[in-house]
Design a protein around this motif. Structure first.
Motif, PDB file in Angstrom:
ATOM      1  N   SER A  41       0.830  -1.211   0.000  1.00 42.35           N
ATOM      2  CA  SER A  41       0.000   0.000   0.000  1.00 42.35           C
ATOM      3  C   SER A  41       0.860   1.256   0.000  1.00 42.35           C
ATOM      4  O   SER A  41       0.533   2.249  -0.662  1.00 42.35           O
ATOM      5  CB  SER A  41      -0.931   0.007   1.226  1.00 42.35           C
ATOM      6  OG  SER A  41      -1.907  -1.001   1.111  1.00 42.35           O
ATOM      7  N   THR A  42       1.973   1.228   0.725  1.00 42.27           N
ATOM      8  CA  THR A  42       2.879   2.379   0.733  1.00 42.27           C
ATOM      9  C   THR A  42       3.421   2.637  -0.660  1.00 42.27           C
ATOM     10  O   THR A  42       3.509   3.778  -1.117  1.00 42.27           O
ATOM     11  CB  THR A  42       4.045   2.139   1.716  1.00 42.27           C
ATOM     12  OG1 THR A  42       3.517   1.949   3.023  1.00 42.27           O
ATOM     13  CG2 THR A  42       5.005   3.313   1.728  1.00 42.27           C
ATOM     14  N   THR A  43       3.783   1.568  -1.361  1.00 39.42           N
ATOM     15  CA  THR A  43       4.286   1.706  -2.728  1.00 39.42           C
ATOM     16  C   THR A  43       3.227   2.320  -3.640  1.00 39.42           C
ATOM     17  O   THR A  43       3.506   3.232  -4.421  1.00 39.42           O
ATOM     18  CB  THR A  43       4.718   0.332  -3.276  1.00 39.42           C
ATOM     19  OG1 THR A  43       5.763  -0.197  -2.455  1.00 39.42           O
ATOM     20  CG2 THR A  43       5.206   0.444  -4.705  1.00 39.42           C
ATOM     21  N   MET A  44       1.988   1.849  -3.529  1.00 35.65           N
ATOM     22  CA  MET A  44       0.921   2.366  -4.376  1.00 35.65           C
ATOM     23  C   MET A  44       0.640   3.828  -4.055  1.00 35.65           C
ATOM     24  O   MET A  44       0.364   4.628  -4.961  1.00 35.65           O
ATOM     25  CB  MET A  44      -0.341   1.504  -4.216  1.00 35.65           C
ATOM     26  CG  MET A  44      -0.211   0.115  -4.812  1.00 35.65           C
ATOM     27  SD  MET A  44      -1.717  -0.877  -4.650  1.00 35.65           S
ATOM     28  CE  MET A  44      -1.931  -1.437  -6.348  1.00 35.65           C
ATOM     29  N   ARG A  45       0.729   4.189  -2.803  1.00 30.66           N
ATOM     30  CA  ARG A  45       0.519   5.589  -2.426  1.00 30.66           C
ATOM     31  C   ARG A  45       1.626   6.480  -2.995  1.00 30.66           C
ATOM     32  O   ARG A  45       1.358   7.598  -3.421  1.00 30.66           O
ATOM     33  CB  ARG A  45       0.455   5.714  -0.899  1.00 30.66           C
ATOM     34  CG  ARG A  45      -0.834   5.166  -0.284  1.00 30.66           C
ATOM     35  CD  ARG A  45      -0.830   5.295   1.233  1.00 30.66           C
ATOM     36  NE  ARG A  45      -0.718   6.687   1.653  1.00 30.66           N
ATOM     37  CZ  ARG A  45      -1.726   7.540   1.721  1.00 30.66           C
ATOM     38  NH1 ARG A  45      -2.956   7.135   1.401  1.00 30.66           N
ATOM     39  NH2 ARG A  45      -1.543   8.788   2.109  1.00 30.66           N
ATOM     40  N   ASP A  49       1.675   9.820  -5.576  1.00 32.97           N
ATOM     41  CA  ASP A  49       2.179  11.033  -4.918  1.00 32.97           C
ATOM     42  C   ASP A  49       1.427  11.356  -3.628  1.00 32.97           C
ATOM     43  O   ASP A  49       1.415  12.509  -3.177  1.00 32.97           O
ATOM     44  CB  ASP A  49       2.121  12.234  -5.869  1.00 32.97           C
ATOM     45  CG  ASP A  49       3.429  13.017  -5.887  1.00 32.97           C
ATOM     46  OD1 ASP A  49       4.434  12.484  -5.367  1.00 32.97           O
ATOM     47  OD2 ASP A  49       3.447  14.142  -6.402  1.00 32.97           O
ATOM     48  N   LEU A  50       0.784  10.344  -3.025  1.00 31.32           N
ATOM     49  CA  LEU A  50       0.112  10.543  -1.743  1.00 31.32           C
ATOM     50  C   LEU A  50       1.110  10.450  -0.595  1.00 31.32           C
ATOM     51  O   LEU A  50       0.860  10.959   0.500  1.00 31.32           O
ATOM     52  CB  LEU A  50      -1.001   9.505  -1.562  1.00 31.32           C
ATOM     53  CG  LEU A  50      -2.147   9.598  -2.564  1.00 31.32           C
ATOM     54  CD1 LEU A  50      -3.098   8.412  -2.404  1.00 31.32           C
ATOM     55  CD2 LEU A  50      -2.902  10.909  -2.424  1.00 31.32           C
ATOM     56  N   ASP A  51       2.205   9.753  -0.830  1.00 33.38           N
ATOM     57  CA  ASP A  51       3.343   9.717   0.085  1.00 33.38           C
ATOM     58  C   ASP A  51       4.581  10.056  -0.725  1.00 33.38           C
ATOM     59  O   ASP A  51       4.711   9.630  -1.885  1.00 33.38           O
ATOM     60  CB  ASP A  51       3.521   8.325   0.715  1.00 33.38           C
ATOM     61  CG  ASP A  51       2.709   8.155   1.985  1.00 33.38           C
ATOM     62  OD1 ASP A  51       2.340   9.180   2.583  1.00 33.38           O
ATOM     63  OD2 ASP A  51       2.453   6.998   2.368  1.00 33.38           O
ATOM     64  N   ARG A  52       5.496  10.814  -0.133  1.00 35.49           N
ATOM     65  CA  ARG A  52       6.737  11.168  -0.809  1.00 35.49           C
ATOM     66  C   ARG A  52       7.823  10.151  -0.463  1.00 35.49           C
ATOM     67  O   ARG A  52       8.001   9.812   0.704  1.00 35.49           O
ATOM     68  CB  ARG A  52       7.188  12.573  -0.413  1.00 35.49           C
ATOM     69  CG  ARG A  52       6.271  13.678  -0.936  1.00 35.49           C
ATOM     70  CD  ARG A  52       6.300  13.721  -2.463  1.00 35.49           C
ATOM     71  NE  ARG A  52       5.431  14.754  -2.992  1.00 35.49           N
ATOM     72  CZ  ARG A  52       5.828  16.004  -3.228  1.00 35.49           C
ATOM     73  NH1 ARG A  52       7.076  16.370  -2.952  1.00 35.49           N
ATOM     74  NH2 ARG A  52       4.985  16.881  -3.724  1.00 35.49           N
ATOM     75  N   PRO A  53       8.571   9.693  -1.448  1.00 36.73           N
ATOM     76  CA  PRO A  53       9.653   8.748  -1.160  1.00 36.73           C
ATOM     77  C   PRO A  53      10.754   9.393  -0.326  1.00 36.73           C
ATOM     78  O   PRO A  53      11.016  10.596  -0.452  1.00 36.73           O
ATOM     79  CB  PRO A  53      10.190   8.384  -2.550  1.00 36.73           C
ATOM     80  CG  PRO A  53       9.238   8.944  -3.541  1.00 36.73           C
ATOM     81  CD  PRO A  53       8.442   9.996  -2.881  1.00 36.73           C
ATOM     82  N   THR A  54      11.374   8.598   0.504  1.00 37.89           N
ATOM     83  CA  THR A  54      12.568   9.048   1.205  1.00 37.89           C
ATOM     84  C   THR A  54      13.735   9.123   0.225  1.00 37.89           C
ATOM     85  O   THR A  54      14.593  10.002   0.309  1.00 37.89           O
ATOM     86  CB  THR A  54      12.920   8.073   2.347  1.00 37.89           C
ATOM     87  OG1 THR A  54      11.790   7.957   3.213  1.00 37.89           O
ATOM     88  CG2 THR A  54      14.114   8.554   3.147  1.00 37.89           C
ATOM     89  N   ARG A  55      13.729   8.195  -0.733  1.00 38.50           N
ATOM     90  CA  ARG A  55      14.745   8.169  -1.775  1.00 38.50           C
ATOM     91  C   ARG A  55      14.159   7.503  -3.012  1.00 38.50           C
ATOM     92  O   ARG A  55      13.214   6.737  -2.933  1.00 38.50           O
ATOM     93  CB  ARG A  55      15.970   7.382  -1.298  1.00 38.50           C
ATOM     94  CG  ARG A  55      17.176   7.440  -2.254  1.00 38.50           C
ATOM     95  CD  ARG A  55      18.372   6.656  -1.736  1.00 38.50           C
ATOM     96  NE  ARG A  55      18.149   5.215  -1.804  1.00 38.50           N
ATOM     97  CZ  ARG A  55      18.103   4.425  -0.752  1.00 38.50           C
ATOM     98  NH1 ARG A  55      18.228   4.932   0.463  1.00 38.50           N
ATOM     99  NH2 ARG A  55      17.894   3.130  -0.882  1.00 38.50           N
TER     100      ARG A  55
END
Length: 325
Positions: A41-45, A49-55
């Motif tokens: 789910s984190t990957t899909m978010r 662009d609902l979550d910003r990657p750390t890297r």
């Protein structure tokens, strides 16, 4: 096409996604699998662009989701079926999405009809069942007629007719050359739907290959035989350097055996066979084999009972962690 490049997401001390790099191909249904807590789910978010990657980064047709001026025309997604204002009707929910992305109003009725919600188009979503909410979410994903579609647990709450419908819908969209990316915990359904698999565990990529190759590489194959002459069969197999394992129903399984070779061996020795069939593991068995070391939460060993005296599972996430699907 969806492309991930070294995608990483950290929540405090928890590494939810760890350097994921893969592409979601066009023209096939790609299943996205992983145990609870794997980071799906984190990957899909992050794709949306609902979550910003750390890297790292993720792109949709070479662009980040956040720079798309009318994103529903590029990618449609169902992540949370109940993410609808309860006071809005199904029609109004789709209407404001259409207007915000410059999609013709006529498209609203088209997708309502497509998902089977025309009769409840003017009803407020607060009264919708989970299955109806799923259909509305799928309508939202289809609204912009995008080339890329992403679904997270799309069959939740659907009845058998609805499950068959969404399965055929996803297959049909892929057959049109679209990119279809779907996450699900239902292995039996994924086996009937997906052509390609991306599997992750503890945020890391474990597999990126076709369904057939995934099952082949992560399971054993065998030949099952049944005969009224078991002693003669076992003698013949031993002479050929093969080992048979007896089953509880009187059958025998020869691991890694060749179907034609065993049939010819039986014929040569005059052995009657009542059954000669290949045995292949299911997707579920192959998945369990691959992800055995990546499961974050394990059922208890039966050491304790709950307040009602029933045996149950004991969930023990690591200190400071929260589940990231």
């Amino acid at each position: 096409m969806i492309e991930l490049h070294d995608l990483t997401k950290r929540y405090g001390d928890t590494l939810a996604v760890d350097g994921l790099s893969f592409q979601v191909p066009q023209g096939v249904v790609t299943g996205f699998l992983g145990p609870n807590g794997a980071g799906k789910s984190t990957t899909m978010r992050m794709i949306l662009d609902l979550d910003r990657p750390t890297r790292g980064r993720v792109t949709i047709d070479g662009k980040r989701y956040g720079v798309l001026s009318e994103p529903l025309k590029y990618i449609g997604a169902l992540l949370e079926a109940k993410a609808v204002h309860p006071g809005r009707t199904a029609y109004d929910h789709l209407l404001w999405l259409a207007q915000s992305n410059r999609i013709p109003t006529s498209r609203v009725n088209e997708v309502l009809s497509l998902v089977g919600l025309s009769s409840v188009a003017r009803k407020r979503s607060r009264g919708f069942s989970l299955g109806m909410s799923q259909r509305l979410g799928i309508a939202s994903a289809l609204l912009g007629d995008p080339e890329i579609l992403m679904f997270d647990e799309p069959v939740n709450g659907l009845d058998p007719e609805g499950i068959l419908w969404i399965r055929n819908l996803m297959k049909g969209l892929a057959a049109e050359g679209r990119t279809v990316f779907v996450s699900s915990h239902l292995m039996s359904e994924m086996a009937l739907t997906a052509d390609h698999l991306v599997v992750i565990g503890k945020g890391k990529l474990l597999a990126d290959l076709s369904m057939a190759d995934f099952i082949k590489q992560n399971s054993r194959s065998a030949v099952r035989v049944r005969t009224p002459q078991p002693e003669q069969l076992l003698t013949a197999l031993t002479g050929a350097g093969l080992r048979a394992e007896a089953g509880p129903d009187g059958s025998y399984e020869i691991e890694d055996g060749d179907l034609a070779h065993i049939g010819e061996l039986a014929a040569t020795h005059g052995i009657t066979l009542h059954e000669l069939s290949p045995q292949q593991a299911s997707l579920e068995e192959a998945f369990m084999q691959m992800t055995a070391d990546s499961v974050e939460y394990h059922a208890g060993d039966g050491e304790g009972r709950d307040a009602a005296g029933a045996w149950g599972a004991t969930w023990q996430p690591k200190a400071g962690e929260k589940e990231q699907n």
